[in-house]
Design an enzyme around this catalytic site. Structure first.
Site, PDB file in Angstrom:
ATOM      1  N   THR A  72       3.037   8.238   1.286  1.00  0.00           N
ATOM      2  CA  THR A  72       2.395   8.486   2.581  1.00  0.00           C
ATOM      3  C   THR A  72       2.963   9.746   3.227  1.00  0.00           C
ATOM      4  O   THR A  72       2.211  10.603   3.705  1.00  0.00           O
ATOM      5  CB  THR A  72       2.593   7.267   3.511  1.00  0.00           C
ATOM      6  N   ASN A 151      -6.693   4.474  -6.456  1.00  0.00           N
ATOM      7  CA  ASN A 151      -5.839   3.286  -6.510  1.00  0.00           C
ATOM      8  C   ASN A 151      -6.633   1.984  -6.589  1.00  0.00           C
ATOM      9  O   ASN A 151      -6.113   0.969  -7.026  1.00  0.00           O
ATOM     10  CB  ASN A 151      -4.914   3.251  -5.289  1.00  0.00           C
ATOM     11  N   THR A 237      19.550  13.261   6.685  1.00  0.00           N
ATOM     12  CA  THR A 237      20.472  12.960   5.582  1.00  0.00           C
ATOM     13  C   THR A 237      19.689  12.284   4.450  1.00  0.00           C
ATOM     14  O   THR A 237      18.922  11.354   4.688  1.00  0.00           O
ATOM     15  CB  THR A 237      21.606  12.043   6.077  1.00  0.00           C
ATOM     16  N   CYS A 325     -11.260  -9.186   4.610  1.00  0.00           N
ATOM     17  CA  CYS A 325     -10.145  -9.943   5.189  1.00  0.00           C
ATOM     18  C   CYS A 325      -8.810  -9.481   4.642  1.00  0.00           C
ATOM     19  O   CYS A 325      -7.850  -9.308   5.369  1.00  0.00           O
ATOM     20  CB  CYS A 325     -10.281 -11.425   4.887  1.00  0.00           C
TER      21      CYS A 325
HETATM   22  N1  PLP Z   1      -1.682   7.296  -2.208  1.00  0.00           N
HETATM   23  C1  PLP Z   1      -2.140   6.363  -3.059  1.00  0.00           C
HETATM   24  C2  PLP Z   1      -3.233   6.713  -4.004  1.00  0.00           C
HETATM   25  C3  PLP Z   1      -1.593   5.078  -3.051  1.00  0.00           C
HETATM   26  O1  PLP Z   1      -2.060   4.146  -3.901  1.00  0.00           O
HETATM   27  C4  PLP Z   1      -0.555   4.789  -2.137  1.00  0.00           C
HETATM   28  C5  PLP Z   1       0.004   3.416  -2.045  1.00  0.00           C
HETATM   29  O2  PLP Z   1      -0.712   2.432  -2.099  1.00  0.00           O
HETATM   30  C6  PLP Z   1      -0.098   5.801  -1.285  1.00  0.00           C
HETATM   31  C7  PLP Z   1      -0.684   7.036  -1.344  1.00  0.00           C
HETATM   32  C8  PLP Z   1       1.024   5.556  -0.319  1.00  0.00           C
HETATM   33  O3  PLP Z   1       2.269   5.576  -0.985  1.00  0.00           O
HETATM   34  P1  PLP Z   1       3.571   4.887  -0.333  1.00  0.00           P
HETATM   35  O4  PLP Z   1       3.360   3.414  -0.407  1.00  0.00           O
HETATM   36  O5  PLP Z   1       4.703   5.362  -1.183  1.00  0.00           O
HETATM   37  O6  PLP Z   1       3.674   5.398   1.056  1.00  0.00           O
END
Ligand code: PLP
Length: 388
Positions: A72, A151, A237, A325
């Site tokens: 993220t 994903n 850090t 949901c």
């Molecule tokens: N991008 C994709 C395609 C993901 O599948 C995910 C997690 O589900 C993320 C970004 C986010 O990664 P993180 O959980 O390390 O913040």
């Protein structure tokens, strides 16, 4: 009851070797990598070793790797970092309608800040058309962000072709490779990307550890200001144990990648074939061939994904669904809707994502249990009764 974990796209168990590598950095080598005493230098050395390992796995140079708190943050950094570094000249960003929220929500935010965002559609398999990317580029385009693999449905995007287009147009190109690094080969030079996001916990590393590849010469502003860590690009850090864990996990992934992908592809195809044979009114979501080795995503008509999930859970099987949901929202999965699935089919979706602990026996267990669950739920469905 034996638990069968089939939700590896959500997260993975940390590899025992990774835990072993991390442990000394909580206790023995707890020093701050910025400290100049020998103890600090030891921690610094471990961070740099991990950086080299991450760089090696993706064909980058170690100075092109910035450690982050995960996928993220890497996505946020790539998009906001490049957008704000270049906003005086250009204000247009191109992305797709099937990105992870870590990209889509950033685009929404940037849209509110005055950037113009183009969301490209995908075809019924979830594939982006590189021609659409080409047509969307204007003289105001700063950045293109297209994920390497989705994903939810596992479709692997034509990132290399898009990379060529971006390079020719002199537009920065970011790919979210959170679901591919360590699972299929990823090489930043071959893909022609300028920025690439990695997350440790999707490849048997620790949670809260990730990285952003930033090609040398790419202009981006920092999101976190403070100390001079990460060459002033990301203050704070360093999370040394997590970074060491990330380093060890990419090292292991590099050793196992080809063999494991082949093994998982076999299990994946066995599961898809079995489901299609045993359950009627079932549809595979995502591309039949251009898909991640571990991803099975199906929609089953006349049943709710959520109900199937709970029933599978009672049998010790962990999966996931794109129904409303489970995603804690009112809408079913934006990815399944973008593929053109009617809302009912999106509601009846199930995702199984395989991983290193899974065996053929796990696949057989799903095939033994799921048809009965579907039959039971359909028997209670008024829609199923009218269909029959
Ligand atoms: N991008 C994709 C395609 C993901 O599948 C995910 C997690 O589900 C993320 C970004 C986010 O990664 P993180 O959980 O390390 O913040």
């Amino acid at each position: 009851m034996r638990r069968i974990y089939l939700d590896h796209a959500a997260t993975t168990a940390t590899h025992p070797e990774v835990v072993k590598a991390m442990l000394p950095f909580f206790t023995d080598v707890f020093s701050n990598p910025s400290s100049i005493h020998s103890y600090g230098r030891e921690a610094k050395g471990a961070v740099e070793e991990a950086r080299t390992k991450v760089a090696e796995l993706i064909g980058a140079r170690s100075e092109e790797i910035i450690f982050t708190s995960g996928g993220t943050e890497a996505d946020n950094f790539a998009l906001k970092g490049v957008a704000y570094a270049n906003e005086h000249k250009r204000n247009h960003i191109i992305t797709t309608s099937i990105e992870h929220h870590a990209v889509l929500e950033v685009c929404k935010f940037l849209g509110r800040k005055g950037f113009r965002i183009t969301y490209l559609p995908v075809d019924k398999y979830g594939l982006v058309d590189p021609d659409d990317v080409k047509k969307a580029i204007t003289d105001k385009t700063i950045l293109i962000s297209v994920m390497h693999a989705n994903n939810e449905v596992g479709t692997v995007e034509p990132v290399e072709e898009i990379g060529k287009i971006a390079r020719e147009a002199r537009v920065y190109f970011h790919t979210d490779a959170v679901q591919t690094v360590g699972h299929i080969p990823v090489n930043v030079r071959q893909l022609k990307v300028d920025l690439l996001s990695i997350s440790g916990h999707k490849l048997y590393g620790p949670k809260g550890a990730g990285a952003l590849y930033v090609r040398k010469g790419t202009r981006l502003v920092s999101l976190i200001h403070g100390g001079a860590q990460e060459k002033r690009r990301r203050a704070g850090t360093e999370n040394v144990p997590a970074i060491v864990g990330l380093g060890r996990t990419v090292e292991l992934a590099g050793q196992e990648i080809g063999k494991e992908a082949e093994r998982l592809t076999y299990l994946r195809d066995r599961l898809i074939k079995g489901l299609v044979e045993k359950i009627d009114h079932i549809h595979l979501n995502g591309h039949p061939a251009k898909r991640l080795p571990n991803n099975v995503n199906v929609s089953i008509d006349f049943v709710e994904g959520e109900s199937m999930l709970l029933n599978l859970d009672l049998e010790g099987i962990c999966a996931s669904t794109g129904s409303a949901c489970s995603s804690a929202s009112l809408e079913p999965s934006h990815v399944l809707l973008a593929l053109g699935l009617p809302a009912e089919q999106a509601q009846g979706s199930l995702r199984f994502t395989l991983g290193r602990e899974n065996t053929e026996a796990d696949v057989e267990r799903v095939l033994e249990v799921l048809p009965g669950i579907v039959a039971k739920l359909r028997a209670m469905s008024p829609l199923w009764k009218t269909q029959k």
